[in-house]
Design an enzyme around this catalytic site. Structure first.
Site, PDB file in Angstrom:
ATOM      1  N   HIS A  49       0.819  -1.212   0.000  1.00 13.25           N
ATOM      2  CA  HIS A  49       0.000   0.000   0.000  1.00 13.25           C
ATOM      3  C   HIS A  49       0.855   1.266   0.000  1.00 13.25           C
ATOM      4  CE1 HIS A  49      -3.877  -1.968   0.479  1.00 13.25           C
ATOM      5  NE2 HIS A  49      -3.302  -2.807   1.332  1.00 13.25           N
ATOM      6  N   GLU A 336      -3.051  -5.859  10.945  1.00 13.92           N
ATOM      7  CA  GLU A 336      -3.907  -6.054   9.777  1.00 13.92           C
ATOM      8  C   GLU A 336      -3.432  -5.080   8.700  1.00 13.92           C
ATOM      9  OE1 GLU A 336      -7.941  -4.807  10.569  1.00 13.92           O
ATOM     10  OE2 GLU A 336      -7.255  -3.275  11.944  1.00 13.92           O
ATOM     11  N   CYS A 401       0.997 -26.715 -15.730  1.00 12.13           N
ATOM     12  CA  CYS A 401       0.288 -25.432 -15.881  1.00 12.13           C
ATOM     13  C   CYS A 401       1.229 -24.252 -15.645  1.00 12.13           C
ATOM     14  CB  CYS A 401      -0.882 -25.346 -14.912  1.00 12.13           C
ATOM     15  SG  CYS A 401      -2.087 -26.660 -15.105  1.00 12.13           S
ATOM     16  N   CYS A 436      -5.000 -26.127 -13.359  1.00 16.38           N
ATOM     17  CA  CYS A 436      -5.550 -27.447 -13.005  1.00 16.38           C
ATOM     18  C   CYS A 436      -5.527 -27.658 -11.497  1.00 16.38           C
ATOM     19  CB  CYS A 436      -4.862 -28.578 -13.752  1.00 16.38           C
ATOM     20  SG  CYS A 436      -3.472 -29.359 -12.914  1.00 16.38           S
TER      21      CYS A 436
END
Lengths: 475, 422
Positions: A49, A336, A401, A436
């Protein structure tokens, strides 16, 4: 006798461990889970941020801005995925403009550079998939994206290289104050330590209350649900797209990940069970539908997985950082959002305070740099050729993948604080992160884990504890 | 960089048949690239029988069926490389692969046949809420663990989706001593073969619950402990008042197969949003000249026999392309209407000199007593009666290519369902 015991191997605990490992101290990190980054650090938005959201003067604001400035260099030093991609805070209504202006001014007060307000058309000129309804946006040039678990793993590996011991799958059962410091009872042993740093995430209040009955803070687990979209949607947006924040947080975002997927979420719901990371029918709908307001062309059929994480929200509404009323017991709690961005700066401050308390001296052999596992998928063909020449296992693709090779998987297991389960391999190498979702590579990765760790197939877990993949041999 | 006439990407049933057919059409410079350590592809883990009824008029297991085609490849001395994963195919037909033995290699090919098969739709693709615990497998992953590795994924099983692999695994897990408590299917019909429902579920008294889905997964200590299922309404939304919890340690998902078209994408091959495979003409050539597709990478087949048939045609056409170059001048587009979900090939060469053209398709819904008709510019040219058509079974209509030559400029071929009851 430990000098420092760090409880919690998330990004906060691991970053503090690494910064403390600069000093000549005996440091141990304990965590109840089988790996580092198993709580909030593996299931969040992965945003670095810019720092305009938090109220000026709060710990959140201060550490966010400091951390954001450290991240570009740190990502190079510790070799984890980070990119400064910029962010928009989208405003869908003329009445929201004053709020955008407030955010801009708050950002400037917080010391954030590169903020401006753009008109809707200017936003769409940069991000054509943004909704026609957007009338204006705050643009934050310094906002970035980071792989949160890889950042945590990088910190942990570097800490381990510098002598920090990690005791994983080792829950703290009790802490007793003794003359020399603390006696900490773990699942399988008891440790003596001079200092304790409590980085226990959603359980930080419970850990603190093992040494003090003061109601200093309470941690609420605030669940956020996410959807992850296939890499083929990677072009939907390059910038992180926020909506104007609400009382519960920064709202639902749409952002690219450092690996080229699109992440959508989070929701915000306080949950009573601090282990509840189940996804819900309503939550997924809400995350997706809200995100569709920002980018109407999001398509559900491109979702490859969903997950939920818990934010450690402190009732005091700010980060709780520092030595507590119990001498030599430090809390680093309520981390947080913007905790991931703040962690590097918090770590430096906390490490400094603890080192001073212990009158520690700096090592002369501190290794600051870490080199990550080679990433075959991101290499040029000539780099791949050279890599396979060093070890043929880099020529054997296990995860089709994400094009992850056996060589990388072996590396992920053999490195310091290495992978011990399927999810550990996945977070370190991306084997199983693709479209997948481990369909093809599960048995292969299990075999490699068995071979490298001398385990039986029946002992291999998804993520430690009882999460066994197979239950026995066939008849 | 080395140079080859034909590179076949994938050594499963499609790749083997394509290679054999190309050889038999006179081509000698062929190489098959296979990522696994053995040829045969997914057939290696399909140890049940029922393969080859059309091709060999007998019932074979998957590995037996594969072995027959492998033998054709060995007999012809066609070159193949194992443990070789193709990581890129470019529009100018350069194939990049890596292997432990050879490192990174590039082959410039005159023709490429993509036979990479398909993968299973994962949990994330259908948004099942709940715990993200161990014990949730796609049916094919469980099949590999049981049949190849010899390990049991669990003891008490619920299966979501009635695709063929799910049905087969219901029986397989039962044989191995597990209790399969239910097969839960979102739709009011199965996407699997009827014979599998009879032989794998009915014969073992495993309940098949149509119009139901899993709405929650619960876990204890990181492993599935139960699933909650509920009926769905006609818009396929769960009716929560019907929710019931089933204790189990394993949830198998058999909720659809997706052609694996990453390589085609790198080569800028046009893909169909309906089949998730390439758009091809009747010679199985994609819109990138010299790149062919066949088998499950093109569209998901119900029977391997049809994969072999389609791939044989593709191999033959690839060999002809190497010899003659691109002979296509004019195309007639095909389309499916009124319940025909797609038609492959999506276009037919008007100048084609193959006598017969196979149109393969799937329907969107189950119909009884229905007429499957081919309309040429609106005029019915072929009509086939079907007592029943279902989304689980592929339909094929063989056309005489002479008919296609009658299509006027700008005309089209339409396959449609007439009459019938749902």
């Amino acid at each position: 006798m430990n000098d420092v015991l760090i409880i919690g191997a998330g990004v906060v605990g691991c970053s503090i461990a690494r910064e403390l490992s600069v000093w000549n101290l005996r440091i141990t990190v304990v965590d109840k889970e089988n790996d580092v980054a198993m709580g909030t650090s593996k299931a969040n938005s992965g945003i670095a941020h810019a720092g305009f959201d938090a109220h000026t003067g709060t710990n959140k604001a201060i550490y966010n801005v400091l951390g954001a400035k450290m991240l570009p260099e740190l990502a190079r030093e510790l070799d984890f995925p980070y990119r400064q991609n910029g962010a928009f805070v989208l405003c869908f209504d003329e009445s929201g403009r004053p709020k955008l202006q407030e955010l801009l001014e708050q950002g400037i007060r917080n010391g954030v550079q590169g903020l401006s307000i753009l008109e809707g058309d200017q936003v769409r000129a940069i991000e054509p998939n943004v909704s026609d309804k957007v009338v204006a946006a705050l643009y934050a040039e310094t906002s970035g994206i980071v792989s949160p678990y890889e950042m945590t793993i990088a910190y942990a590996e570097n800490a381990a290289v510098n002598g920090v011991e990690f005791l994983l799958d080792n829950e703290v059962r009790g802490i007793k104050r003794v003359e020399s410091g603390f006696e900490v009872t773990l699942k399988d042993r008891t440790l003596l330590t001079k200092t304790v740093i409590n980085c226990a995430g959603v359980y930080a209040d419970a850990i603190y209350n093992m040494v003090s009955d003061k109601p200093l803070f309470e941690i609420v687990a605030r669940k956020g649900e996410y959807c992850l979209l296939d890499k083929k949607c990677g072009g939907l947006t390059d910038k992180t797209l926020f909506q104007l924040p609400t009382a519960m947080g920064k709202g639902v975002l749409v952002a690219p990940t450092t690996h080229g997927n699109i992440i959508v979420g989070p929701t915000a719901e306080d949950v009573p069970d601090k282990d509840d990371v189940d996804t819900t029918f309503d939550g997924l709908n809400k995350a997706f539908n809200t995100a569709s307001v920002s980018v109407p062309s999001l398509a559900r059929r491109n979702i490859i997985t969903q997950f939920a994480g818990l934010r450690a929200h402190a009732d005091v509404n700010d980060f709780v950082i520092g030595e507590s009323d119990v001498p030599c017991f430090y809390n680093v709690a309520g981390i947080e959002s913007p905790g991931l961005t703040s962690a590097p700066a918090i770590a430096v401050d906390v490490a400094k305070a603890v080192a001073e308390k212990l009158h520690a001296v700096k090592k002369d052999n501190f290794v600051a740099k870490r080199k990550g596992i080679p990433c075959f998928a991101k290499m040029s063909d000539s780099e791949r050729q050279q890599l396979i020449a060093t070890n043929p296992l880099y020529g054997r693709i296990v995860c089709r993948c994400e094009n992850v090779t056996e060589g990388e998987i072996v590396d992920s297991i053999r490195r310091p604080v290495g992978a011990r389960d399927l999810d550990g391999v996945k977070r370190r190498t991306r084997a199983g992160m693709g479209r997948c979702q481990m369909g093809f590579c599960t048995p292969r990765v299990m075999e490699i884990l068995c071979r490298e760790l001398g385990m039986e197939m029946t002992e291999i877990t998804k993520c430690g504890k009882g999460s066994h993949i197979v239950v026995g041999r066939t008849e | 960089m080395t140079y080859r006439n034909i590179v076949i990407v994938g050594g499963g049933p499609a790749g083997l048949a394509a290679a054999t057919a190309a050889y038999d059409a006179g081509e000698r410079d062929i190489v098959i690239l296979e990522r696994e350590e053995m040829l045969g592809g997914i057939l290696n883990q399909c140890i049940h029988n029922g393969f080859g009824l059309h091709t060999f008029k007998e019932e074979l297991t998957g590995p037996e069926y594969a072995a027959r085609f492998e033998q054709l490849v060995y007999d012809r001395g066609i070159e193949y490389r194992l443990g070789s994963t193709v990581i890129n195919v470019s529009a100018d037909k350069v194939v990049t692969y890596v292997s432990e033995k050879e490192g990174l290699q590039k082959i410039s090919a005159k023709a490429i046949v993509l036979t990479c098969g398909c993968r299973e739709r994962p949990r994330g693709g259908i948004n099942i809420a709940g715990a993200r615990a161990a014990g949730i497998f796609s049916a094919g992953t469980a099949q590999k663990l049981v049949n190849i590795d010899g390990y049991m994924p669990g003891k008490e099983v619920v299966i979501l989706g009635s695709g063929d692999i799910g049905l087969i695994m219901a029986r397989r897990m039962t044989f191995e001593g597990a209790k399969v408590k239910a097969v839960v299917e979102l739709m009011p019909y199965s996407s699997g073969l009827n014979r599998n429902i009879v032989q794998c579920l009915n014969d073992f008294n495993i309940p098949l619950m149509f119009s139901h889905t899993v709405v929650d997964i619960k876990a204890t200590d990181g492993r599935v402990s139960s699933v909650v299922i509920a009926a769905v309404d006609e818009r396929l939304q769960p009716v929560m008042s019907t929710a019931q919890e089933i204790t189990c340690d394993t949830l198998l998902l058999s909720v659809g197969l997706l052609p694996e078209n990453e390589l085609a994408g790198y080569a800028n091959v046009q893909l169909s949003p309906v089949t998730n495979g390439a758009v091809v003409d009747d010679q199985m050539m994609t819109d990138v000249e010299g790149i062919f597709e066949c088998g499950n990478v093109l569209h998901v087949h119900d029977l391997v026999d049809y994969v072999s048939e389609e791939a044989t045609h593709a191999g033959k056409c690839a060999a002809a392309y190497v010899k003659n170059g691109n002979t296509a001048t004019e195309y007639v587009p095909t389309c499916g209407t009124n319940g025909v979900r797609y038609v492959v090939p999506q276009k037919i060469r008007k100048d084609d000199n193959y006598e017969q053209i196979s149109l393969r398709m799937r329907v969107a819904n189950a119909f009884r007593n229905v007429e499957l008709a081919v309309l040429l510019d609106g005029e019915k040219i072929v009509s086939r009666r079907r007592p029943i058509v279902t989304p689980g079974e592929m339909e094929t209509v063989v056309l005489n290519s002479e008919l296609v030559k009658r299509v006027k400029q700008g005309g089209k071929l339409e396959v449609t369902l007439l009459g019938g009851t749902k």
